[in-house]
Motif scaffolding. Sequence first.
Motif, PDB file in Angstrom:
ATOM      1  N   THR A  91     -10.154  -1.723  -4.580  1.00 50.36           N
ATOM      2  CA  THR A  91      -8.946  -2.718  -4.740  1.00 50.36           C
ATOM      3  C   THR A  91      -7.700  -2.062  -4.432  1.00 50.36           C
ATOM      4  O   THR A  91      -6.973  -2.736  -3.846  1.00 50.36           O
ATOM      5  N   VAL A  92      -7.331  -1.012  -5.285  1.00 51.26           N
ATOM      6  CA  VAL A  92      -6.012  -0.476  -5.183  1.00 51.26           C
ATOM      7  C   VAL A  92      -5.447  -0.006  -3.877  1.00 51.26           C
ATOM      8  O   VAL A  92      -4.441  -0.414  -3.281  1.00 51.26           O
ATOM      9  N   PRO A  93      -6.344   0.769  -3.189  1.00 47.63           N
ATOM     10  CA  PRO A  93      -6.059   1.245  -2.081  1.00 47.63           C
ATOM     11  C   PRO A  93      -5.883   0.019  -0.916  1.00 47.63           C
ATOM     12  O   PRO A  93      -5.197   0.068   0.169  1.00 47.63           O
ATOM     13  N   PHE A  94      -6.900  -0.831  -0.956  1.00 46.42           N
ATOM     14  CA  PHE A  94      -6.808  -2.039  -0.255  1.00 46.42           C
ATOM     15  C   PHE A  94      -5.676  -2.825  -0.174  1.00 46.42           C
ATOM     16  O   PHE A  94      -4.957  -3.254   0.959  1.00 46.42           O
ATOM     17  N   LEU A  95      -5.177  -2.987  -1.412  1.00 49.72           N
ATOM     18  CA  LEU A  95      -3.885  -3.735  -1.597  1.00 49.72           C
ATOM     19  C   LEU A  95      -2.819  -2.931  -1.098  1.00 49.72           C
ATOM     20  O   LEU A  95      -1.914  -3.658  -0.520  1.00 49.72           O
ATOM     21  N   LEU A  96      -2.522  -1.874  -1.433  1.00 49.50           N
ATOM     22  CA  LEU A  96      -1.538  -0.783  -1.062  1.00 49.50           C
ATOM     23  C   LEU A  96      -1.440  -0.902   0.560  1.00 49.50           C
ATOM     24  O   LEU A  96      -0.356  -1.054   1.109  1.00 49.50           O
ATOM     25  N   LEU A  97      -2.405  -0.315   1.164  1.00 44.84           N
ATOM     26  CA  LEU A  97      -2.264   0.047   2.516  1.00 44.84           C
ATOM     27  C   LEU A  97      -2.396  -1.372   3.210  1.00 44.84           C
ATOM     28  O   LEU A  97      -1.882  -1.547   4.216  1.00 44.84           O
ATOM     29  N   GLY A  98      -3.050  -2.648   2.752  1.00 42.03           N
ATOM     30  CA  GLY A  98      -3.160  -3.991   3.279  1.00 42.03           C
ATOM     31  C   GLY A  98      -1.830  -4.432   3.265  1.00 42.03           C
ATOM     32  O   GLY A  98      -1.481  -4.940   4.351  1.00 42.03           O
ATOM     33  N   CYS A  99      -1.021  -4.103   2.365  1.00 42.87           N
ATOM     34  CA  CYS A  99       0.395  -4.787   2.030  1.00 42.87           C
ATOM     35  C   CYS A  99       1.281  -4.144   2.935  1.00 42.87           C
ATOM     36  O   CYS A  99       2.145  -4.793   3.666  1.00 42.87           O
ATOM     37  N   LEU A 100       1.142  -2.765   3.370  1.00 41.65           N
ATOM     38  CA  LEU A 100       1.950  -2.134   4.295  1.00 41.65           C
ATOM     39  C   LEU A 100       1.835  -2.517   5.786  1.00 41.65           C
ATOM     40  O   LEU A 100       2.604  -2.754   6.668  1.00 41.65           O
ATOM     41  N   VAL A 101       0.355  -2.918   5.939  1.00 37.22           N
ATOM     42  CA  VAL A 101       0.124  -3.523   7.221  1.00 37.22           C
ATOM     43  C   VAL A 101       0.846  -5.076   7.224  1.00 37.22           C
ATOM     44  O   VAL A 101       1.409  -5.188   8.366  1.00 37.22           O
ATOM     45  N   ALA A 102       0.390  -5.481   6.450  1.00 34.68           N
ATOM     46  CA  ALA A 102       0.999  -7.081   6.225  1.00 34.68           C
ATOM     47  C   ALA A 102       2.425  -7.226   6.195  1.00 34.68           C
ATOM     48  O   ALA A 102       3.022  -8.079   6.506  1.00 34.68           O
ATOM     49  N   ALA A 103       3.262  -6.127   5.918  1.00 35.33           N
ATOM     50  CA  ALA A 103       4.664  -6.149   5.916  1.00 35.33           C
ATOM     51  C   ALA A 103       5.208  -6.620   7.186  1.00 35.33           C
ATOM     52  O   ALA A 103       6.154  -6.907   7.588  1.00 35.33           O
ATOM     53  N   GLU A 104       4.296  -6.253   8.248  1.00 35.51           N
ATOM     54  CA  GLU A 104       4.755  -6.430   9.734  1.00 35.51           C
ATOM     55  C   GLU A 104       4.605  -7.887  10.136  1.00 35.51           C
ATOM     56  O   GLU A 104       4.656  -8.279  11.210  1.00 35.51           O
ATOM     57  N   GLY A 105       3.943  -8.682   9.263  1.00 37.46           N
ATOM     58  CA  GLY A 105       3.484 -10.057   9.427  1.00 37.46           C
ATOM     59  C   GLY A 105       2.021 -10.462   9.407  1.00 37.46           C
ATOM     60  O   GLY A 105       1.160  -9.595   9.399  1.00 37.46           O
ATOM     61  N   ALA A 106       1.734 -11.809   9.024  1.00 37.48           N
ATOM     62  CA  ALA A 106       0.342 -12.394   8.791  1.00 37.48           C
ATOM     63  C   ALA A 106      -0.455 -11.906  10.075  1.00 37.48           C
ATOM     64  O   ALA A 106      -1.717 -11.690  10.040  1.00 37.48           O
TER      65      ALA A 106
END
Length: 206
Positions: free
Chosen positions: A75-90
């Motif tokens: 959960t934690v690495p998914f949210l952290l790394l996923g949000c960094l990717v998502a910062a570029e857009g959905a």
Amino acid sequence: MAHTLDGTRERAPFAARFVSPLILIALMWTIEFADMLLPGRFEVLGIRAWDLTHLPGVVLAPILHSTWAHLISNTVPFLLLGCLVAAEGARRFWAVTAIATVIGGIGPWLLAWPGTVTVGASGLVFGYFAYLMVRVFTAGTMSHRIIYAVIAVVVFVLYGGSMLVGILPVHVGISWQGHLFGALGGALAALLLRPRRAPQSRRAPR
């Protein structure tokens, strides 16, 4: 980026970009709760190596987990790394997720022992990690490269060691195939989704 009825672009709030990874993690937790309450086990729908009837498991495997400990550890690495990717857009987040899911699912389907079932979001975690590493070299401008380089250094310090160990066949019961191919999928996504430079117009001869 959304389009209004008159054709102009409307920029969505920055915080809205992080809805996508939150939706995915909420879905994973909902499925695990349902798995606890309902008869049967959802993880049987995951990737079953060498079984053509289980090819849909390539898509389903990332949202399925074998135990609560398995889900919590992702959960934690998914949210952290996923949000960094998502910062570029959905749109980019879902594109990276799709590529890492498909490539990451091919690995355990082809290379695991026949009949082995693989589930879990760790393939996506490795995919996001590799994407953020390779993204440094595909950024369109120097300022963006510097920003992505800083992000990559921080992410590597946090997760680099475990990522390097995770792609090696050293732990029984852990799908190094899914980790390795998930990382390959993330790297491929960074290359496929790199900014396209507009061709420079040539001057007509005088």
